[in-house]
Write an enzyme that holds these catalytic residues in place. Sequence first.
Site, short mmCIF file in Angstrom:
data_model
loop_
_atom_site.label_atom_id
_atom_site.label_comp_id
_atom_site.label_asym_id
_atom_site.label_seq_id
_atom_site.Cartn_x
_atom_site.Cartn_y
_atom_site.Cartn_z
CG HIS A 281 -18.37 10.91 19.54
ND1 HIS A 281 -19.55 10.64 20.23
CD2 HIS A 281 -17.39 10.35 20.30
CE1 HIS A 281 -19.27 9.99 21.35
NE2 HIS A 281 -17.98 9.79 21.40
CD GLN B 183 -13.10 7.40 21.98
OE1 GLN B 183 -11.96 7.54 22.42
NE2 GLN B 183 -14.08 6.90 22.71
CE LYS C 219 -23.89 -14.75 23.56
NZ LYS C 219 -24.37 -16.04 24.08
O1 LIG Z 1 -13.46 6.77 25.52
P1 LIG Z 1 -14.77 6.70 26.28
O2 LIG Z 1 -15.96 6.86 25.35
O3 LIG Z 1 -14.83 7.60 27.48
O4 LIG Z 1 -14.83 5.22 26.87
C1 LIG Z 1 -15.32 4.11 26.20
O5 LIG Z 1 -14.42 3.68 25.16
C2 LIG Z 1 -13.13 3.22 25.60
C3 LIG Z 1 -12.36 2.76 24.38
O6 LIG Z 1 -13.03 1.75 23.68
C4 LIG Z 1 -13.27 2.09 26.63
O7 LIG Z 1 -12.00 1.75 27.13
C5 LIG Z 1 -14.19 2.52 27.79
O8 LIG Z 1 -14.37 1.44 28.67
C6 LIG Z 1 -15.53 2.98 27.21
O9 LIG Z 1 -16.39 3.41 28.25
O1 LIG Z 2 -27.06 -20.16 30.56
P1 LIG Z 2 -27.78 -18.88 30.86
O2 LIG Z 2 -27.59 -18.44 32.28
O3 LIG Z 2 -29.21 -18.87 30.42
O4 LIG Z 2 -27.08 -17.78 29.91
C1 LIG Z 2 -25.95 -17.06 30.25
O5 LIG Z 2 -24.78 -17.87 30.23
C2 LIG Z 2 -24.42 -18.41 28.95
C3 LIG Z 2 -23.13 -19.19 29.10
O6 LIG Z 2 -22.10 -18.40 29.61
C4 LIG Z 2 -24.27 -17.29 27.91
O7 LIG Z 2 -24.05 -17.86 26.62
C5 LIG Z 2 -25.54 -16.42 27.87
O8 LIG Z 2 -25.34 -15.35 26.96
C6 LIG Z 2 -25.83 -15.90 29.27
O9 LIG Z 2 -27.00 -15.11 29.28
#
Ligand SMILES: O=P(O)(O)O[C@H]1O[C@H](CO)[C@@H](O)[C@H](O)[C@H]1O
Ligand SMILES: O=P(O)(O)O[C@H]1O[C@H](CO)[C@@H](O)[C@H](O)[C@H]1O
EC number: 2.7.7.12
Lengths: 323, 323
Positions: free
Chosen positions: B138, B140, B286
């Site tokens: 689905h 939204q 990531k």
């Molecule tokens: O609407 P859902 O599937 O319950 O919720 C999901 O989508 C929303 C809209 O992107 C987000 O704000 C929520 O954090 C996410 O869990």
């Molecule tokens: O540097 P780390 O701890 O290996 O990696 C973490 O921090 C980075 C910097 O915020 C991010 O880009 C990576 O995705 C995250 O896994």
Amino acid sequence: MKRPWQGQVEPSPLTTVPRHDPHNPLCPGATRANGEVNPYYDGTFLFDNDFPALQPDAPNPGPSDHPLFQAEAARGVCKVICFHPWSDVTLPLMSVPEIRAVVDVWASVTEELGAQYPWVQIFENKGAMMGCSNPHPHCQVWASSFLPDIAQREERSQRAYQSQHREPLLMEYGRQELIRKERLVLTSEHWLVLVPFWAVWPFQTLLLPRRHVRRLPELTPAERDDLASIMKKLLTKYDNLFETSFPYTMGWHGAPTGSEAGANWDHWQLHAHYYPPLLRSATVRKFMVGYEMLAQAQRDLTPEQAAEKLRALPEVHYYLRQK
Amino acid sequence: MKRPWQGQVEPSPLTTVPRHDPHNPLCPGATRANGEVNPYYDGTFLFDNDFPALQPDAPNPGPSDHPLFQAEAARGVCKVICFHPWSDVTLPLMSVPEIRAVVDVWASVTEELGAQYPWVQIFENKGAMMGCSNPHPHCQVWASSFLPDIAQREERSQRAYQSQHREPLLMEYGRQELIRKERLVLTSEHWLVLVPFWAVWPFQTLLLPRRHVRRLPELTPAERDDLASIMKKLLTKYDNLFETSFPYTMGWHGAPTGSEAGANWDHWQLHAHYYPPLLRSATVRKFMVGYEMLAQAQRDLTPEQAAEKLRALPEVHYYLRQK
Ligand SMILES: O=P(O)(O)O[C@H]1O[C@H](CO)[C@@H](O)[C@H](O)[C@H]1O
Ligand SMILES: O=P(O)(O)O[C@H]1O[C@H](CO)[C@@H](O)[C@H](O)[C@H]1O
């Protein structure tokens, strides 16, 4: 917040981390990826990241042939700061003098790298949920040859506000929040913590000095001690919220440094952002997906509700109460 | 990408979802939270979200007393579109005519809600890793009384480019990528898929019509069939990359609608963004944390490397090859 949740539940964080693991490259006496052996440090420990995302000699991409295909070299250095010799502590479980030592390293590394680089980004990724791959208490410092996107945006907003209102945006903002009170979490002689009016993460907070301070190195000894103490309180509340070692990304923003450090940056006010992902419990997070990625942030609870919850939490860590 | 990864590993997605679950509110014949009973639909099914984040009658917050504390009512409606009566299929496992039926609902719901609202955001959160709480296929639709942040940013960039270069930004961009080839993933008679020059997620893609099209309802029958076919190919490649049901957020951006729909929006080009979180494998993602949240996105592999990997993948789904 009323939606039934049948979605992803995060794995629970490891409850037992060994105090010392000779194979953990962040521990005292351990051998790192580059073959260097860590000293038997007994406080904080600053060293070069063995897998740096930024390097001082990144090659120049050369001239572009089209306005839509512009690239520039991103140069810099990446460092790591261990907060403590033990792997099984976190900031809220450290003493105020131990946290104060971390504040001092933050200030001195900003001074050292800021002599050359226009932006020194200190940040902590805490918890596996935040991509942290090593449980040892530590943060990172990435200094860059350019102002990153978010620094540029804060620069524009603070400069525009100052030129229109003749005072720093975050000084007036902090003053207003002290009057309005509904978003305040903690106040001390020199600092305040609040859930900002514009918060997007459920329990996001902003940590601000009361005095006009542009950069970490300007903090007085009294302000540093008080910072260590208010950080311990905030992080204790965070851990108490869902009785877990609360994951977050946090980091410092202050006036740009480098060769332009002497220019007028009075529109800047030093601050730290805390961005924690949890929403409902220790294992159910807020997903910033879908509408948030494509359109706009939307909150599941108001900043005022979040501030009220955080204010009501005890300042004694649940882990110490259990013992 | 050379860093050892000892961090969080995501739970593997459920491999067996029952085709029909009478307790799943998205299934044909199921009773929803509001007491309504779904029809025994055999194609797509559009209905009102029982937990809408936007409501048509949201109250006005009243006037503000300060420039830093500005708020406005966010009004709108939220709908859900089921893609198929079965819970155990996903778009790449559906037939081209079945996907074409989804394209038609996207176009008609844009027309219907766009008559009243200036922005109609169609988005799909796929997979538990992307906060999706229901395995039934689905998406939204959130229609709002305002242009959301990201729509505003795209409006500004496209308008500025058009006024400077006298053609739509994304028309010229698509043409350039067709010449340069290094970031192309798929091309068809009417569409192209590429890893954009500015991509932040490892395997992010942009789906663009070749013709200048401002909104989904303008697509011709031939363009819709071709869209269904290229989507099936792209999503099959995605699933084949790590041999998993590939999680992502995707969504459509087109020219604003509502009462201003008749204005000149020729600087807009319809497009879809795909934002998938996986980096190294079906369970290692990531993390957009730390430096990314506080400073700037940084990529672990280049867009050209990602495009090359996606190009090389087969267009037959691994699940069908295994059977
Ligand atoms: O609407 P859902 O599937 O319950 O919720 C999901 O989508 C929303 C809209 O992107 C987000 O704000 C929520 O954090 C996410 O869990
Ligand atoms: O540097 P780390 O701890 O290996 O990696 C973490 O921090 C980075 C910097 O915020 C991010 O880009 C990576 O995705 C995250 O896994």
